[in-house]
Write a protein that holds these residues in place. Sequence first.
Motif: not given
Length: 271
Positions: A101-103, A118, A121-122, A134, A152, A159, A167-168, A171
């Motif tokens: 997981f990454d952004t 962001p 989203l990867q 996004l 998610l 994740k 990141d969360y 998002l």
Amino acid sequence: QAFKLKGFLVIAMTKRKRKPQDEEQALHGPRQKLACFEDVGSEGHGGLPPYPEGFPRVAPKGDELNVMMQMDFHGKVHLVSRANEGNVDWTALEAATVLGFDTETRPVFQKGAPRNPPALLQLAVEAECWIFQLLPPVGVSDATFRRLQSLLESPTIVKAGVGMLDDYRDLGLFHMPSMSLACGVLDLQEIVKPYGLKSTGLRALAAMFLCRRIAKSQQTSDWGKAQLSQAQLWYAAVDAWAGWRLCGILRGLFDGSERWAPPRKLTITNA
């Protein structure tokens, strides 16, 4: 309004009319959110396995880092936008046990300026990486955002990444306002945290435990562009896949790390 009274300058203050909420938000951005991990109990770090032999405790730097082979991703990269989101293999994503997981977010260079939303989203598995755009006008639809949010939030899919709280939070703040509880979130830094390592960022972990150098050449590029370069796509895919790869390696090296670093629940609330 100013006027004089017995030699003094008096400022008459008028009460500023409060702007409607939507106007305030347009001027200052959305309200802030907070993300935090739920407590997992008090098992502690007792009975830790020894630090794995042959692996450094200090992340390589300078020439020592530069001579390492660069990390590469040789799998398939799917760039997902509103135009082609109907082609996403959701079965593969939803069947995964672990998703790297990454952004990616366009950086802010002005001190005190609000952070940007962001842009990407990867999500990665062993041989595939999905890169979701996004932001409008090419960003994915609400229907795709809902499916991503479901991934998610899922307790059955881990994740794995670094800096997951930020990141969360972002998002949830900019793209998924209804997301308040997410499960299966594993910040890889938690696995090595009991060992007192000074550097535990994604690049440091990759150098120490994968003996690979993650390039930073695209780190400050414009991730909000409609047309991303091949270099940007490669960079974004490597960042997410590194999370997937490190999850397996660290779990194997630090036997029993599920005790002190399990996938956790994460709550997102309004600040």
